[in-house]
Motif scaffolding. Structure first.
Motif, PDB file in Angstrom:
ATOM      1  N   SER A  49       0.866  -1.178   0.000  1.00 18.52           N
ATOM      2  CA  SER A  49       0.000   0.000   0.000  1.00 18.52           C
ATOM      3  C   SER A  49       0.904   1.229   0.000  1.00 18.52           C
ATOM      4  O   SER A  49       1.733   1.385   0.901  1.00 18.52           O
ATOM      5  CB  SER A  49      -0.894  -0.006   1.247  1.00 18.52           C
ATOM      6  N   VAL A  50       0.789   2.066  -1.009  1.00 14.98           N
ATOM      7  CA  VAL A  50       1.659   3.243  -1.125  1.00 14.98           C
ATOM      8  C   VAL A  50       0.859   4.487  -0.766  1.00 14.98           C
ATOM      9  O   VAL A  50      -0.218   4.734  -1.312  1.00 14.98           O
ATOM     10  CB  VAL A  50       2.247   3.373  -2.546  1.00 14.98           C
ATOM     11  N   THR A  51       1.392   5.258   0.181  1.00 18.74           N
ATOM     12  CA  THR A  51       0.709   6.462   0.629  1.00 18.74           C
ATOM     13  C   THR A  51       1.747   7.534   0.934  1.00 18.74           C
ATOM     14  O   THR A  51       2.904   7.440   0.514  1.00 18.74           O
ATOM     15  CB  THR A  51      -0.187   6.157   1.860  1.00 18.74           C
ATOM     16  N   ARG A  52       1.324   8.561   1.662  1.00 21.78           N
ATOM     17  CA  ARG A  52       2.239   9.611   2.105  1.00 21.78           C
ATOM     18  C   ARG A  52       2.024   9.835   3.590  1.00 21.78           C
ATOM     19  O   ARG A  52       0.951   9.533   4.116  1.00 21.78           O
ATOM     20  CB  ARG A  52       1.993  10.916   1.341  1.00 21.78           C
ATOM     21  N   ILE A  53       3.040  10.356   4.257  1.00 21.82           N
ATOM     22  CA  ILE A  53       2.886  10.730   5.660  1.00 21.82           C
ATOM     23  C   ILE A  53       3.519  12.094   5.874  1.00 21.82           C
ATOM     24  O   ILE A  53       4.566  12.402   5.299  1.00 21.82           O
ATOM     25  CB  ILE A  53       3.492   9.670   6.608  1.00 21.82           C
ATOM     26  N   SER A  54       2.850  12.911   6.667  1.00 19.39           N
ATOM     27  CA  SER A  54       3.365  14.237   7.011  1.00 19.39           C
ATOM     28  C   SER A  54       2.969  14.540   8.445  1.00 19.39           C
ATOM     29  O   SER A  54       2.310  13.729   9.111  1.00 19.39           O
ATOM     30  CB  SER A  54       2.770  15.297   6.069  1.00 19.39           C
ATOM     31  N   SER A  55       3.339  15.707   8.931  1.00 22.02           N
ATOM     32  CA  SER A  55       2.956  16.102  10.290  1.00 22.02           C
ATOM     33  C   SER A  55       1.442  16.166  10.445  1.00 22.02           C
ATOM     34  O   SER A  55       0.921  16.102  11.553  1.00 22.02           O
ATOM     35  CB  SER A  55       3.585  17.448  10.645  1.00 22.02           C
ATOM     36  N   ALA A  56       0.738  16.258   9.307  1.00 22.39           N
ATOM     37  CA  ALA A  56      -0.735  16.282   9.343  1.00 22.39           C
ATOM     38  C   ALA A  56      -1.326  14.874   9.394  1.00 22.39           C
ATOM     39  O   ALA A  56      -2.542  14.711   9.512  1.00 22.39           O
ATOM     40  CB  ALA A  56      -1.277  17.037   8.131  1.00 22.39           C
ATOM     41  N   GLY A  57      -0.460  13.841   9.296  1.00 22.13           N
ATOM     42  CA  GLY A  57      -0.947  12.472   9.423  1.00 22.13           C
ATOM     43  C   GLY A  57      -0.751  11.633   8.179  1.00 22.13           C
ATOM     44  O   GLY A  57      -0.177  12.077   7.180  1.00 22.13           O
ATOM     45  N   LEU A  58      -1.258  10.421   8.241  1.00 21.71           N
ATOM     46  CA  LEU A  58      -1.155   9.476   7.130  1.00 21.71           C
ATOM     47  C   LEU A  58      -2.100   9.860   6.005  1.00 21.71           C
ATOM     48  O   LEU A  58      -3.247  10.224   6.245  1.00 21.71           O
ATOM     49  CB  LEU A  58      -1.489   8.070   7.610  1.00 21.71           C
ATOM     50  N   GLY A  59      -1.600   9.769   4.788  1.00 28.82           N
ATOM     51  CA  GLY A  59      -2.418  10.076   3.625  1.00 28.82           C
ATOM     52  C   GLY A  59      -2.546  11.562   3.356  1.00 28.82           C
ATOM     53  O   GLY A  59      -3.102  11.975   2.340  1.00 28.82           O
ATOM     54  N   ALA A  60      -2.019  12.384   4.268  1.00 31.32           N
ATOM     55  CA  ALA A  60      -2.157  13.839   4.135  1.00 31.32           C
ATOM     56  C   ALA A  60      -1.025  14.406   3.296  1.00 31.32           C
ATOM     57  O   ALA A  60       0.079  13.869   3.271  1.00 31.32           O
ATOM     58  CB  ALA A  60      -2.159  14.494   5.514  1.00 31.32           C
ATOM     59  N   VAL A  61      -1.323  15.477   2.619  1.00 32.67           N
ATOM     60  CA  VAL A  61      -0.292  16.170   1.857  1.00 32.67           C
ATOM     61  C   VAL A  61       0.190  17.354   2.676  1.00 32.67           C
ATOM     62  O   VAL A  61      -0.445  17.761   3.636  1.00 32.67           O
ATOM     63  CB  VAL A  61      -0.818  16.637   0.479  1.00 32.67           C
ATOM     64  N   GLY A  62       1.307  17.895   2.312  1.00 31.89           N
ATOM     65  CA  GLY A  62       1.874  19.031   3.024  1.00 31.89           C
ATOM     66  C   GLY A  62       3.310  19.193   2.600  1.00 31.89           C
ATOM     67  O   GLY A  62       3.878  18.316   1.936  1.00 31.89           O
ATOM     68  N   ALA A  63       3.893  20.315   2.994  1.00 29.31           N
ATOM     69  CA  ALA A  63       5.272  20.606   2.588  1.00 29.31           C
ATOM     70  C   ALA A  63       6.232  19.534   3.083  1.00 29.31           C
ATOM     71  O   ALA A  63       7.251  19.247   2.445  1.00 29.31           O
ATOM     72  CB  ALA A  63       5.682  21.976   3.118  1.00 29.31           C
ATOM     73  N   ASP A  64       5.905  18.910   4.222  1.00 26.41           N
ATOM     74  CA  ASP A  64       6.811  17.922   4.793  1.00 26.41           C
ATOM     75  C   ASP A  64       6.388  16.481   4.480  1.00 26.41           C
ATOM     76  O   ASP A  64       6.900  15.542   5.071  1.00 26.41           O
ATOM     77  CB  ASP A  64       6.913  18.116   6.312  1.00 26.41           C
ATOM     78  N   ALA A  65       5.467  16.312   3.547  1.00 27.73           N
ATOM     79  CA  ALA A  65       4.970  14.960   3.220  1.00 27.73           C
ATOM     80  C   ALA A  65       6.073  14.137   2.563  1.00 27.73           C
ATOM     81  O   ALA A  65       6.845  14.629   1.747  1.00 27.73           O
ATOM     82  CB  ALA A  65       3.763  15.044   2.310  1.00 27.73           C
ATOM     83  N   THR A  66       6.126  12.879   2.949  1.00 26.72           N
ATOM     84  CA  THR A  66       7.079  11.960   2.345  1.00 26.72           C
ATOM     85  C   THR A  66       6.362  10.666   1.974  1.00 26.72           C
ATOM     86  O   THR A  66       5.353  10.309   2.586  1.00 26.72           O
ATOM     87  CB  THR A  66       8.271  11.693   3.301  1.00 26.72           C
ATOM     88  N   LYS A  67       6.866   9.984   0.970  1.00 32.28           N
ATOM     89  CA  LYS A  67       6.239   8.755   0.506  1.00 32.28           C
ATOM     90  C   LYS A  67       6.458   7.637   1.522  1.00 32.28           C
ATOM     91  O   LYS A  67       7.549   7.504   2.086  1.00 32.28           O
ATOM     92  CB  LYS A  67       6.851   8.372  -0.847  1.00 32.28           C
ATOM     93  N   LEU A  68       5.422   6.836   1.742  1.00 28.17           N
ATOM     94  CA  LEU A  68       5.484   5.695   2.654  1.00 28.17           C
ATOM     95  C   LEU A  68       4.952   4.462   1.940  1.00 28.17           C
ATOM     96  O   LEU A  68       3.819   4.456   1.444  1.00 28.17           O
ATOM     97  CB  LEU A  68       4.653   5.976   3.912  1.00 28.17           C
ATOM     98  N   VAL A 181       4.370   4.082  15.353  1.00 31.65           N
ATOM     99  CA  VAL A 181       4.964   4.121  14.010  1.00 31.65           C
ATOM    100  C   VAL A 181       4.812   5.514  13.409  1.00 31.65           C
ATOM    101  O   VAL A 181       5.779   6.081  12.875  1.00 31.65           O
ATOM    102  CB  VAL A 181       4.319   3.067  13.084  1.00 31.65           C
ATOM    103  N   GLU A 182       3.618   6.079  13.509  1.00 35.67           N
ATOM    104  CA  GLU A 182       3.405   7.440  12.980  1.00 35.67           C
ATOM    105  C   GLU A 182       4.349   8.428  13.655  1.00 35.67           C
ATOM    106  O   GLU A 182       4.928   9.305  12.999  1.00 35.67           O
ATOM    107  CB  GLU A 182       1.956   7.871  13.190  1.00 35.67           C
ATOM    108  N   SER A 183       4.496   8.292  14.966  1.00 35.16           N
ATOM    109  CA  SER A 183       5.391   9.185  15.704  1.00 35.16           C
ATOM    110  C   SER A 183       6.837   9.026  15.231  1.00 35.16           C
ATOM    111  O   SER A 183       7.546  10.020  15.009  1.00 35.16           O
ATOM    112  CB  SER A 183       5.288   8.876  17.204  1.00 35.16           C
TER     113      SER A 183
END
Length: 198
Positions: A49-68, A181-183
């Protein structure tokens, strides 16, 4: 830089609700939070399952989002490293961006530990990852399941279905481990250890 979260377990319905599969429980919870589903890409030996994670949470976009990349190997536990290696090569993920979630006999149930590197503690999934990556320098999220009661064989214990009386408690703990894990992915190791290690 992409992260790989691999939940360790055994494929198939026979093992679905066993203690050895708590890594799969956490992978499923993370994908659920991200609103993403699993597919089985050709040649990857895993459900992914390919998603993104950022300070806003899983699946969220944002300047700090990274692929997970969240993965559940379709190999058996003692061959988990084959899937991890394939995924790392395909997504160009170095070992230090790999997080393995696994059952841990030496930690009591309802506790967890997050660490980087270290030994494999007799865990066949971790041994396989080390063999295929050539290093033990990746993150481990150790989901405590405790030792079996009495003289029960640990190998039998981890492969027995979780008793129905404990399933709700395991569901709660899975949520807690997914939080850890999110943390780890958003706040780093030291902060996560301070918050979650017990």
């Amino acid at each position: 830089m992409t992260w790989l979260l691999v939940g360790l377990g055994n494929p198939g319905p026979t093992y679905a609700m066993t203690r050895h599969n708590v890594g799969f429980f956490v992978a499923d919870e993370l994908a659920r939070r991200a609103g993403s589903s699993f597919t089985a890409p050709r040649g990857m030996h895993a459900e992914v399952s390919v998603t993104r994670i950022s300070s806003a949470g899983l699946g969220a976009v944002g300047a700090d989002a990274t692929k997970l990349v969240v993965a559940k190997p379709r190999t058996f536990m003692n061959d988990s490293g084959r899937a991890v290696r394939k995924l790392c090569d395909f997504h160009q993920i170095p070992p230090e961006r790999v997080v393995a979630v696994h059952d841990e006999l030496d930690i009591d149930f309802e506790t967890l530990r997050v660490k980087f590197g270290g030994g494999d503690n007799g865990h066949n999934g971790l041994k396989s990852i080390r063999a295929h990556l050539g290093t033990g320098d990746y993150y481990r999220v150790r989901y405590g399941i405790g030792r079996p009661p009495g003289r029960q064989d640990p190998a039998a214990y981890v492969l027995q279905p979780i008793p129905s009386s404990l399933r709700e408690a395991y569901a709660v703990q899975t949520t807690h481990v997914a939080d850890a894990v999110e943390s780890l992915l958003t706040q780093g190791l030291e902060r996560t250890q301070n918050l979650f290690n017990s």
